[in-house]
Scaffold this motif. Sequence first.
Motif, PDB file in Angstrom:
ATOM      1  N   ARG A  20       0.809  -1.214   0.000  1.00 57.09           N
ATOM      2  CA  ARG A  20       0.000   0.000   0.000  1.00 57.09           C
ATOM      3  C   ARG A  20       0.850   1.275   0.000  1.00 57.09           C
ATOM      4  NH1 ARG A  20      -3.091  -3.850   2.160  1.00 57.09           N
ATOM      5  NH2 ARG A  20      -5.356  -3.747   1.939  1.00 57.09           N
ATOM      6  N   LEU A  21       2.001   1.209   0.640  1.00 57.28           N
ATOM      7  CA  LEU A  21       2.853   2.390   0.744  1.00 57.28           C
ATOM      8  C   LEU A  21       3.669   2.648  -0.526  1.00 57.28           C
ATOM      9  CD1 LEU A  21       4.261   2.056   4.393  1.00 57.28           C
ATOM     10  CD2 LEU A  21       2.567   3.689   3.564  1.00 57.28           C
ATOM     11  N   MET A  22       3.963   1.578  -1.287  1.00 53.91           N
ATOM     12  CA  MET A  22       4.812   1.722  -2.469  1.00 53.91           C
ATOM     13  C   MET A  22       3.994   1.537  -3.739  1.00 53.91           C
ATOM     14  SD  MET A  22       8.065  -0.557  -1.130  1.00 53.91           S
ATOM     15  CE  MET A  22       9.132  -0.083  -2.499  1.00 53.91           C
ATOM     16  N   ASN A  23       4.402   2.228  -4.810  1.00 53.18           N
ATOM     17  CA  ASN A  23       3.716   2.013  -6.082  1.00 53.18           C
ATOM     18  C   ASN A  23       4.142   0.664  -6.677  1.00 53.18           C
ATOM     19  OD1 ASN A  23       6.141   2.371  -7.752  1.00 53.18           O
ATOM     20  ND2 ASN A  23       5.981   4.561  -7.246  1.00 53.18           N
ATOM     21  N   LYS A  24       3.441   0.211  -7.677  1.00 50.00           N
ATOM     22  CA  LYS A  24       3.664  -1.130  -8.232  1.00 50.00           C
ATOM     23  C   LYS A  24       5.070  -1.291  -8.799  1.00 50.00           C
ATOM     24  CE  LYS A  24      -1.167  -2.156  -9.359  1.00 50.00           C
ATOM     25  NZ  LYS A  24      -2.128  -2.484 -10.459  1.00 50.00           N
ATOM     26  N   ALA A  25       5.575  -0.237  -9.451  1.00 52.09           N
ATOM     27  CA  ALA A  25       6.905  -0.322 -10.072  1.00 52.09           C
ATOM     28  C   ALA A  25       7.994  -0.511  -9.010  1.00 52.09           C
ATOM     29  CB  ALA A  25       7.179   0.933 -10.888  1.00 52.09           C
ATOM     30  N   ASP A  26       7.925   0.300  -7.945  1.00 52.01           N
ATOM     31  CA  ASP A  26       8.930   0.206  -6.882  1.00 52.01           C
ATOM     32  C   ASP A  26       8.815  -1.103  -6.117  1.00 52.01           C
ATOM     33  OD1 ASP A  26       9.947   2.635  -7.552  1.00 52.01           O
ATOM     34  OD2 ASP A  26       9.002   3.747  -5.926  1.00 52.01           O
ATOM     35  N   TYR A  27       7.586  -1.548  -5.896  1.00 53.64           N
ATOM     36  CA  TYR A  27       7.384  -2.818  -5.195  1.00 53.64           C
ATOM     37  C   TYR A  27       7.966  -3.971  -6.010  1.00 53.64           C
ATOM     38  CZ  TYR A  27       5.073  -6.299  -2.259  1.00 53.64           C
ATOM     39  OH  TYR A  27       4.824  -7.348  -1.400  1.00 53.64           O
ATOM     40  N   GLY A  28       7.771  -3.899  -7.343  1.00 54.99           N
ATOM     41  CA  GLY A  28       8.321  -4.916  -8.225  1.00 54.99           C
ATOM     42  C   GLY A  28       9.844  -4.882  -8.255  1.00 54.99           C
ATOM     43  N   GLU A  29      10.425  -3.671  -8.231  1.00 50.34           N
ATOM     44  CA  GLU A  29      11.888  -3.530  -8.216  1.00 50.34           C
ATOM     45  C   GLU A  29      12.477  -4.130  -6.933  1.00 50.34           C
ATOM     46  OE1 GLU A  29      14.109  -2.479 -10.307  1.00 50.34           O
ATOM     47  OE2 GLU A  29      12.802  -1.759 -11.913  1.00 50.34           O
ATOM     48  N   PHE A  30      11.800  -3.902  -5.819  1.00 55.97           N
ATOM     49  CA  PHE A  30      12.284  -4.457  -4.557  1.00 55.97           C
ATOM     50  C   PHE A  30      12.215  -5.981  -4.590  1.00 55.97           C
ATOM     51  CE2 PHE A  30      11.785  -6.129  -0.296  1.00 55.97           C
ATOM     52  CZ  PHE A  30      12.809  -5.489   0.390  1.00 55.97           C
ATOM     53  N   SER A  31      11.126  -6.525  -5.105  1.00 59.04           N
ATOM     54  CA  SER A  31      10.976  -7.978  -5.201  1.00 59.04           C
ATOM     55  C   SER A  31      12.038  -8.578  -6.101  1.00 59.04           C
ATOM     56  CB  SER A  31       9.574  -8.331  -5.727  1.00 59.04           C
ATOM     57  OG  SER A  31       8.578  -7.869  -4.842  1.00 59.04           O
ATOM     58  N   ASN A  32      12.373  -7.874  -7.191  1.00 60.32           N
ATOM     59  CA  ASN A  32      13.417  -8.340  -8.105  1.00 60.32           C
ATOM     60  C   ASN A  32      14.768  -8.364  -7.390  1.00 60.32           C
ATOM     61  OD1 ASN A  32      14.543  -8.973 -10.814  1.00 60.32           O
ATOM     62  ND2 ASN A  32      15.447  -6.940 -10.629  1.00 60.32           N
ATOM     63  N   PHE A  33      15.049  -7.301  -6.628  1.00 59.59           N
ATOM     64  CA  PHE A  33      16.299  -7.229  -5.869  1.00 59.59           C
ATOM     65  C   PHE A  33      16.376  -8.386  -4.876  1.00 59.59           C
ATOM     66  CE2 PHE A  33      18.905  -6.041  -2.291  1.00 59.59           C
ATOM     67  CZ  PHE A  33      19.957  -5.322  -2.819  1.00 59.59           C
ATOM     68  N   ALA A  34      15.289  -8.608  -4.141  1.00 63.30           N
ATOM     69  CA  ALA A  34      15.266  -9.668  -3.128  1.00 63.30           C
ATOM     70  C   ALA A  34      15.450 -11.046  -3.765  1.00 63.30           C
ATOM     71  CB  ALA A  34      13.952  -9.616  -2.349  1.00 63.30           C
ATOM     72  N   SER A  35      14.842 -11.249  -4.931  1.00 57.69           N
ATOM     73  CA  SER A  35      14.958 -12.535  -5.621  1.00 57.69           C
ATOM     74  C   SER A  35      16.382 -12.800  -6.074  1.00 57.69           C
ATOM     75  CB  SER A  35      14.008 -12.580  -6.824  1.00 57.69           C
ATOM     76  OG  SER A  35      12.659 -12.477  -6.407  1.00 57.69           O
ATOM     77  N   TRP A  36      17.026 -11.797  -6.667  1.00 62.85           N
ATOM     78  CA  TRP A  36      18.407 -11.960  -7.116  1.00 62.85           C
ATOM     79  C   TRP A  36      19.359 -12.126  -5.938  1.00 62.85           C
ATOM     80  CZ3 TRP A  36      20.356 -13.564 -11.394  1.00 62.85           C
ATOM     81  CH2 TRP A  36      19.682 -13.367 -12.598  1.00 62.85           C
ATOM     82  N   GLN A  37      19.068 -11.443  -4.853  1.00 63.48           N
ATOM     83  CA  GLN A  37      19.913 -11.572  -3.666  1.00 63.48           C
ATOM     84  C   GLN A  37      19.886 -13.009  -3.143  1.00 63.48           C
ATOM     85  OE1 GLN A  37      18.582 -11.443   0.027  1.00 63.48           O
ATOM     86  NE2 GLN A  37      20.679 -12.002   0.507  1.00 63.48           N
TER      87      GLN A  37
ATOM     88  N   PHE B 178       9.269   2.802   8.620  1.00 61.26           N
ATOM     89  CA  PHE B 178       9.384   4.196   9.066  1.00 61.26           C
ATOM     90  C   PHE B 178       9.847   5.094   7.919  1.00 61.26           C
ATOM     91  CE2 PHE B 178      12.067   7.647  10.658  1.00 61.26           C
ATOM     92  CZ  PHE B 178      11.182   8.302  11.510  1.00 61.26           C
ATOM     93  N   LEU B 179      10.896   4.676   7.216  1.00 60.26           N
ATOM     94  CA  LEU B 179      11.442   5.492   6.144  1.00 60.26           C
ATOM     95  C   LEU B 179      10.473   5.619   4.972  1.00 60.26           C
ATOM     96  CD1 LEU B 179      15.133   4.183   6.109  1.00 60.26           C
ATOM     97  CD2 LEU B 179      14.316   6.380   6.981  1.00 60.26           C
ATOM     98  N   VAL B 180       9.849   4.506   4.603  1.00 62.81           N
ATOM     99  CA  VAL B 180       8.919   4.525   3.472  1.00 62.81           C
ATOM    100  C   VAL B 180       7.682   5.361   3.795  1.00 62.81           C
ATOM    101  CG1 VAL B 180       7.359   3.094   2.092  1.00 62.81           C
ATOM    102  CG2 VAL B 180       9.708   2.342   2.500  1.00 62.81           C
ATOM    103  N   PHE B 181       7.247   5.322   5.038  1.00 64.37           N
ATOM    104  CA  PHE B 181       6.020   6.023   5.428  1.00 64.37           C
ATOM    105  C   PHE B 181       6.210   7.533   5.503  1.00 64.37           C
ATOM    106  CE2 PHE B 181       2.927   7.668   8.512  1.00 64.37           C
ATOM    107  CZ  PHE B 181       1.755   7.149   7.996  1.00 64.37           C
ATOM    108  N   PHE B 182       7.371   7.973   5.974  1.00 60.82           N
ATOM    109  CA  PHE B 182       7.554   9.393   6.261  1.00 60.82           C
ATOM    110  C   PHE B 182       8.293  10.175   5.172  1.00 60.82           C
ATOM    111  CE2 PHE B 182       6.751   7.820  10.588  1.00 60.82           C
ATOM    112  CZ  PHE B 182       5.808   8.754  11.012  1.00 60.82           C
TER     113      PHE B 182
END
Length: 203
Positions: free
Chosen positions: A45-62, A174-178
Amino acid sequence: MLGEKSQIGEKRGSSVLAIKAGFWYVVSIFLVKAIGFITTPIFSRLMNKADYGEFSNFASWQLTLLIITSAELYNTVSRAYYDFTEDFDCYLSTITFTSCGITLLTYIFFLLGQSVLSKIVTIPEKYIHLMFLVLLFQAIKQIYFARERTLYRYKTVATVSFFNLFIPTIMAIFLVFFFPDADRLALRLYGFYVPTAIIGAFC
């Protein structure tokens, strides 16, 4: 140290020890799953779809690259306890430095071939540096957890697992919310993975 190992060895057949170990193992798994389950809808809810997808991609590759950089050496710890009883800590040091060496070599390989590899992993170069910092300490953390499980210190595993997820997750929320929408991907990545790396350094 040898006295401690001898005492642990005498208890390994104990049903009481098995029950305690099983209980704390379930607790650690439950805590990890629960935090992930609770925070997923918050970030979606806090992140847009593009950023949420980028984070998931990062986590998957990690997670994928962790298999390579760690060489899954942590899986040898429980057996090494019996094969290298008197040199157990030396063995742990050896596989820790070996894992760090593999991670650094892989990082250099990425830097040399970043023009090609960046297109494959589709992760911005500035986050590649963060990823390998995390990979370095994630491998160390795996070896630490394997050591604690081998010594039946499941309370330690449960406690560190909890703080390893709780502190980075709270920091990221905290960082994403504020902060502004434009920075939320970077804030979630650094807010979550930098504390994770610091905890790994302590391990």
